[in-house]
Design an enzyme around this catalytic site. Sequence first.
Site, PDB file in Angstrom:
ATOM      1  N   GLU A  45       0.836  -1.197   0.000  1.00 43.84           N
ATOM      2  CA  GLU A  45       0.000   0.000   0.000  1.00 43.84           C
ATOM      3  C   GLU A  45       0.879   1.259   0.000  1.00 43.84           C
ATOM      4  O   GLU A  45       1.846   1.352   0.756  1.00 43.84           O
ATOM      5  CB  GLU A  45      -0.900  -0.023   1.237  1.00 43.84           C
ATOM      6  CG  GLU A  45      -1.905   1.095   1.326  1.00 43.84           C
ATOM      7  CD  GLU A  45      -2.854   0.937   2.510  1.00 43.84           C
ATOM      8  OE1 GLU A  45      -3.841   1.680   2.561  1.00 43.84           O
ATOM      9  OE2 GLU A  45      -2.598   0.069   3.386  1.00 43.84           O
ATOM     10  N   LYS A 114      -9.117   3.319  -2.696  1.00 42.43           N
ATOM     11  CA  LYS A 114      -9.482   2.540  -1.509  1.00 42.43           C
ATOM     12  C   LYS A 114     -10.889   2.919  -1.065  1.00 42.43           C
ATOM     13  O   LYS A 114     -11.241   4.101  -1.002  1.00 42.43           O
ATOM     14  CB  LYS A 114      -8.466   2.804  -0.395  1.00 42.43           C
ATOM     15  CG  LYS A 114      -8.551   1.852   0.781  1.00 42.43           C
ATOM     16  CD  LYS A 114      -7.382   2.066   1.735  1.00 42.43           C
ATOM     17  CE  LYS A 114      -7.396   1.087   2.886  1.00 42.43           C
ATOM     18  NZ  LYS A 114      -6.229   1.268   3.793  1.00 42.43           N
ATOM     19  N   CYS A 175      -5.826  -3.344   1.852  1.00 40.19           N
ATOM     20  CA  CYS A 175      -5.605  -3.458   3.300  1.00 40.19           C
ATOM     21  C   CYS A 175      -6.895  -3.567   4.105  1.00 40.19           C
ATOM     22  O   CYS A 175      -7.475  -4.637   4.229  1.00 40.19           O
ATOM     23  CB  CYS A 175      -4.746  -2.290   3.787  1.00 40.19           C
ATOM     24  SG  CYS A 175      -4.006  -2.584   5.424  1.00 40.19           S
ATOM     25  N   PRO A 355      22.057   3.255  28.886  1.00 43.52           N
ATOM     26  CA  PRO A 355      22.269   3.189  30.335  1.00 43.52           C
ATOM     27  C   PRO A 355      21.876   1.794  30.830  1.00 43.52           C
ATOM     28  O   PRO A 355      20.712   1.400  30.733  1.00 43.52           O
ATOM     29  CB  PRO A 355      21.328   4.269  30.877  1.00 43.52           C
ATOM     30  CG  PRO A 355      21.096   5.198  29.718  1.00 43.52           C
ATOM     31  CD  PRO A 355      21.093   4.308  28.516  1.00 43.52           C
ATOM     32  N   LEU A 356      22.848   1.043  31.314  1.00 41.66           N
ATOM     33  CA  LEU A 356      22.642  -0.359  31.718  1.00 41.66           C
ATOM     34  C   LEU A 356      22.653  -0.434  33.234  1.00 41.66           C
ATOM     35  O   LEU A 356      23.691  -0.262  33.868  1.00 41.66           O
ATOM     36  CB  LEU A 356      23.749  -1.229  31.115  1.00 41.66           C
ATOM     37  CG  LEU A 356      23.577  -2.740  31.182  1.00 41.66           C
ATOM     38  CD1 LEU A 356      22.338  -3.200  30.417  1.00 41.66           C
ATOM     39  CD2 LEU A 356      24.824  -3.435  30.618  1.00 41.66           C
ATOM     40  N   SER A 357      21.483  -0.697  33.818  1.00 46.29           N
ATOM     41  CA  SER A 357      21.337  -0.608  35.274  1.00 46.29           C
ATOM     42  C   SER A 357      21.573  -1.915  36.006  1.00 46.29           C
ATOM     43  O   SER A 357      21.688  -1.924  37.228  1.00 46.29           O
ATOM     44  CB  SER A 357      19.923  -0.118  35.599  1.00 46.29           C
ATOM     45  OG  SER A 357      18.970  -1.113  35.265  1.00 46.29           O
ATOM     46  N   GLY A 358      21.606  -3.028  35.270  1.00 45.53           N
ATOM     47  CA  GLY A 358      21.678  -4.323  35.923  1.00 45.53           C
ATOM     48  C   GLY A 358      20.313  -4.925  36.190  1.00 45.53           C
ATOM     49  O   GLY A 358      20.207  -5.987  36.809  1.00 45.53           O
ATOM     50  N   GLY A 359      19.236  -4.259  35.714  1.00 43.05           N
ATOM     51  CA  GLY A 359      17.879  -4.767  35.866  1.00 43.05           C
ATOM     52  C   GLY A 359      17.365  -5.397  34.586  1.00 43.05           C
ATOM     53  O   GLY A 359      18.027  -5.377  33.541  1.00 43.05           O
ATOM     54  N   VAL A 360      16.151  -5.946  34.663  1.00 45.42           N
ATOM     55  CA  VAL A 360      15.584  -6.693  33.541  1.00 45.42           C
ATOM     56  C   VAL A 360      15.351  -5.801  32.324  1.00 45.42           C
ATOM     57  O   VAL A 360      15.655  -6.191  31.190  1.00 45.42           O
ATOM     58  CB  VAL A 360      14.263  -7.375  33.962  1.00 45.42           C
ATOM     59  CG1 VAL A 360      13.496  -7.883  32.743  1.00 45.42           C
ATOM     60  CG2 VAL A 360      14.549  -8.525  34.918  1.00 45.42           C
ATOM     61  N   ASP A 361      14.830  -4.602  32.525  1.00 44.40           N
ATOM     62  CA  ASP A 361      14.444  -3.766  31.385  1.00 44.40           C
ATOM     63  C   ASP A 361      15.638  -3.360  30.526  1.00 44.40           C
ATOM     64  O   ASP A 361      15.628  -3.534  29.308  1.00 44.40           O
ATOM     65  CB  ASP A 361      13.699  -2.522  31.870  1.00 44.40           C
ATOM     66  CG  ASP A 361      12.353  -2.863  32.497  1.00 44.40           C
ATOM     67  OD1 ASP A 361      11.825  -3.946  32.202  1.00 44.40           O
ATOM     68  OD2 ASP A 361      11.842  -2.061  33.290  1.00 44.40           O
ATOM     69  N   SER A 362      16.664  -2.798  31.136  1.00 42.26           N
ATOM     70  CA  SER A 362      17.829  -2.391  30.341  1.00 42.26           C
ATOM     71  C   SER A 362      18.571  -3.612  29.806  1.00 42.26           C
ATOM     72  O   SER A 362      19.156  -3.558  28.717  1.00 42.26           O
ATOM     73  CB  SER A 362      18.762  -1.494  31.152  1.00 42.26           C
ATOM     74  OG  SER A 362      19.261  -2.160  32.289  1.00 42.26           O
TER      75      SER A 362
END
Length: 706
Positions: A45, A114, A175, A355-362
């Site tokens: 499209e 369309k 679509c 920024p790597l914090s040591g937690g799951v998200d980063s």
Amino acid sequence: MGRKVTVATCALNQWALDFEGNLQRILKSIEIAKNRGARYRLGPELEICGYGCWDHYYESDTLLHSFQVLAALVESPVTQDIICDVGMPVMHRNVRYNCRVIFLNRKILLIRPKMALANEGNYRELRWFTPWSRSRHTEEYFLPRMIQDLTKQETVPFGDAVLVTWDTCIGSEICEELWTPHSPHIDMGLDGVEIITNASGSHQVLRKANTRVDLVTMVTSKNGGIYLLANQKGCDGDRLYYDGCAMIAMNGSVFAQGSQFSLDDVEVLTATLDLEDVRSYRAEISSRNLAASRASPYPRVKVDFALSCHEDLLAPISEPIEWKYHSPEEEISLGPACWLWDFLRRSQQAGFLLPLSGGVDSAATACLIYSMCCQVCEAVRSGNEEVLADVRTIVNQISYTPQDPRDLCGRILTTCYMASKNSSQETCTRARELAQQIGSHHISLNIDPAVKAVMGIFSLVTGKSPLFAAHGGSSRENLALQNVQARIRMVLAYLFAQLSLWSRGVHGGLLVLGSANVDESLLGYLTKYDCSSADINPIGGISKTDLRAFVQFCIQRFQLPALQSILLAPATAELEPLADGQVSQTDEEDMGMTYAELSVYGKLRKVAKMGPYSMFCKLLGMWRHICTPRQVADKVKRFFSKYSMNRHKMTTLTPAYHAENYSPEDNRFDLRPFLYNTSWPWQFRCIENQVLQLERAEPQSLDGVD
């Protein structure tokens, strides 16, 4: 008599307003289709200008340049002897339409507008286009002079019609029309159309890949016929990832499947199918044939061309296949990684800073970059010259060939652990070990001097020194001291993104990555203008529950054992003082609810469209075995109070990969006020009345609500 037809559909990584690049990708797809023997090529499209032009559709430039690209396509020798079906905006009688332009051998056959526009979720097509409302009707369209000079045509049919070749009948839908209650393919199929095409601009949502497949197979199962679906792929300039999945189906079976996630800019699918299989399949569906006998005819555009050959008896035909789906963890691993790759190569930056914090998200964000590096290396090994050229541009080394994902990660990803006196040694160690295993260039620094300097300015001006709650301070002091740490981290992240490569004698700057998940954004559990403020956020549309499952998946898929300790650790912001060297603050305690509960609230609020009272009533049944009505009421009130109090944070949310249908993204997906009466007096009183009724008490009057 020929009856076997070879048709082609494709998925193209188009880029909004990149007319030059879009043209080259379209031409390449047509060339590939022709080389495989196809006589009809379908594209995505609005492929000429790119789907995500948004308010640029208002500009006459967009229309002009689209016709210029069309002219280049029409006069190219590549497009000869194949019916080409391309998408672009067209203005007819001063009204803008989202159109398919179908041409063959320097002649425009039909412009098909369309008829049903997508206008929900992330889609706003009614803002820019008008649906064509005249079913089975065509008008004359006067071509621009640049096209007239090429085609020697003054006018062409514009409207709802089908093409008739020597051997078959072809109809188009676009679509959203596939998703409507009364789709065009129904009436077209009843009117004898044997090949139906669908050009899409459909983006990825977790766990939704089966929906398109089910619709297409159901279409051809009930009514017979061949169905081609094309789709855009990649990031074309914003939060969405278009996930390809081009396909060819016939009579309820799939005959060709395109990839959902790929770094290939051009992917072409072809299939050779027997038209007699369509005719015999339809012959025995008596209910369909009864309806067909009463069908109103479509205007037919006669095409002096055949999709089949006279001598095709020995031509091999395609066989049905089983559609292969990705698991949710694989979708997370691949989709955001492809989106990041497109963003990186098109932004002309030299990499990312995380920024790597040591937690799951980063950690999950770091894994996505590593997954991206794995895909890049695999694409280069497979001979993808475009990916190789892009890598060399990014790292500024014309002879570099990536072979090891860790080596590539070290060149394009800088991770940074920003410690304070409130940080634990455990998170520092976890961040360092993960950085070592993925190969990123890792920096550790301490923000305490910056925090002290900022607070020193405040104390100098006011004569006051705020304290943490652990040291006797108020909640306001406690929050302010947490926020200053978080905001200093954001400032340092951008500083290092601009200058860290310069300090190492390397060319370029870095894109700052955010790592706030969709649940925390929904509740506003983040500091405005902290490390959640970044250039882009690849996990901003993904729930904490899914991120944990993804990180678990990465342990085995990428052999990253450092993730195990990250998964086992409690989620914490580490912004308050440690207790005997141990973390004293956890995210779920701070929020007053679990991440699992947040996911439920998010889906009910956005997907089920529930306010406080409706959500309370729904959860009474859902949680009847684990919560009393009073507990349910308290949970719902707590959520809506915090959600509305923090809604203003969504107005500055970092652009995030769209993955969940309950995303609170404020740009265009979830449009709400950001100034609420956070006590919700009327709504909460209704909840309280219901609780009292259930507890066999007299309901309170709603009169005189403050």
